[in-house]
Design a protein around this motif. Sequence first.
Motif, PDB file in Angstrom:
ATOM      1  N   ARG A 105       0.843  -1.200   0.000  1.00 10.53           N
ATOM      2  CA  ARG A 105       0.000   0.000   0.000  1.00 10.53           C
ATOM      3  C   ARG A 105       0.878   1.250   0.000  1.00 10.53           C
ATOM      4  O   ARG A 105       0.579   2.239  -0.683  1.00 10.53           O
ATOM      5  CB  ARG A 105      -0.924  -0.008   1.214  1.00 10.53           C
ATOM      6  N   GLY A 106       1.973   1.198   0.748  1.00 10.42           N
ATOM      7  CA  GLY A 106       2.891   2.334   0.790  1.00 10.42           C
ATOM      8  C   GLY A 106       3.512   2.626  -0.567  1.00 10.42           C
ATOM      9  O   GLY A 106       3.684   3.792  -0.947  1.00 10.42           O
ATOM     10  N   ILE A 107       3.858   1.573  -1.311  1.00  8.15           N
ATOM     11  CA  ILE A 107       4.408   1.766  -2.657  1.00  8.15           C
ATOM     12  C   ILE A 107       3.396   2.475  -3.550  1.00  8.15           C
ATOM     13  O   ILE A 107       3.743   3.382  -4.319  1.00  8.15           O
ATOM     14  CB  ILE A 107       4.807   0.409  -3.273  1.00  8.15           C
ATOM     15  N   MET A 108       2.144   2.073  -3.460  1.00 11.32           N
ATOM     16  CA  MET A 108       1.107   2.726  -4.249  1.00 11.32           C
ATOM     17  C   MET A 108       0.967   4.200  -3.864  1.00 11.32           C
ATOM     18  O   MET A 108       0.767   5.067  -4.728  1.00 11.32           O
ATOM     19  CB  MET A 108      -0.219   2.001  -4.070  1.00 11.32           C
ATOM     20  N   TYR A 109       1.072   4.497  -2.580  1.00  9.55           N
ATOM     21  CA  TYR A 109       1.034   5.888  -2.127  1.00  9.55           C
ATOM     22  C   TYR A 109       2.199   6.674  -2.730  1.00  9.55           C
ATOM     23  O   TYR A 109       2.026   7.802  -3.196  1.00  9.55           O
ATOM     24  CB  TYR A 109       1.112   5.952  -0.602  1.00  9.55           C
ATOM     25  N   TRP A 110       3.388   6.086  -2.689  1.00  5.92           N
ATOM     26  CA  TRP A 110       4.566   6.767  -3.238  1.00  5.92           C
ATOM     27  C   TRP A 110       4.366   7.092  -4.712  1.00  5.92           C
ATOM     28  O   TRP A 110       4.638   8.217  -5.147  1.00  5.92           O
ATOM     29  CB  TRP A 110       5.800   5.881  -3.065  1.00  5.92           C
ATOM     30  N   VAL A 111       3.924   6.117  -5.474  1.00  2.00           N
ATOM     31  CA  VAL A 111       3.705   6.335  -6.912  1.00  2.00           C
ATOM     32  C   VAL A 111       2.702   7.466  -7.125  1.00  2.00           C
ATOM     33  O   VAL A 111       2.919   8.370  -7.948  1.00  2.00           O
ATOM     34  CB  VAL A 111       3.220   5.040  -7.584  1.00  2.00           C
ATOM     35  N   ALA A 112       1.615   7.447  -6.381  1.00  2.00           N
ATOM     36  CA  ALA A 112       0.583   8.468  -6.520  1.00  2.00           C
ATOM     37  C   ALA A 112       1.115   9.853  -6.147  1.00  2.00           C
ATOM     38  O   ALA A 112       0.834  10.850  -6.832  1.00  2.00           O
ATOM     39  CB  ALA A 112      -0.622   8.116  -5.660  1.00  2.00           C
TER      40      ALA A 112
END
Length: 252
Positions: A105-112
């Motif tokens: 989930r954190g990776i998705m936040y970073w990308v966003a």
Amino acid sequence: MSNRIALGRREELTHRDTLKASLAEFISTFIFVFAGQGSGAAFDKLTRDAPAPTPAPATSLVAASLAHGFSVIVAISVGANISGGHVNPAVTFGAFVGGHISFFRGIMYWVAQLLGSIAACYLLRLVTGGHIGSSFALSNGVSYGNGVVLEIVMTFGLVYTVYATAIDAKKGKIGTIAPLVVGSYVAANILLGGTFTGACMNPAVAIGPSLVRWDWTDHWVYWVGPLIGGGLAGVVYQLFFISHTYQQLPND
């Protein structure tokens, strides 16, 4: 701490809740960077167009402080109920090391967050005829070591504030004013560190203008400093002040 860090499940990458939260992070970061970076672009144009004498550097610092402080209040507020309103990879990393968000989930936040900043800067360049403000860089006389340490300290305080006012389950009524508290902290640190490092405290804020201007001077400082500071804040607050176990996403 190791037993609190959660890898999560790969299914989280495409889970509807993760996608909704990531979209919220994209929009919140876009709002923050467009307003904050746009204020710098506007001030640069005013400086160039104004008759002599030009505005004092202190005026620019105050303008940047207010613009970033107000815009981060809005950005956190609009994302808080959906994604937590991180708006910052350092905040997400700090939440991860404390066990409050999974790795996936954190990776998705970073990308966003990174895409939100990049989109904001490209759009800003388009609508202002090329005025996007300057990219982050150390001031003359500020060494790499001093710059990294200053970014570590400022970001530590930022993420510690987020923990105390938003993440900690014991936050009580202060949680309702968390965006205002965090925004005030950001504004104050720009007045403090703006002259030396630009007071970035946020890798997403740094990458947008650097990519659009293709100026990577000192760029690594604005990743290393904030991520170390954010991670340390998460470890310290989690170890000494709260106890929390990461909750997995519900099954579909």
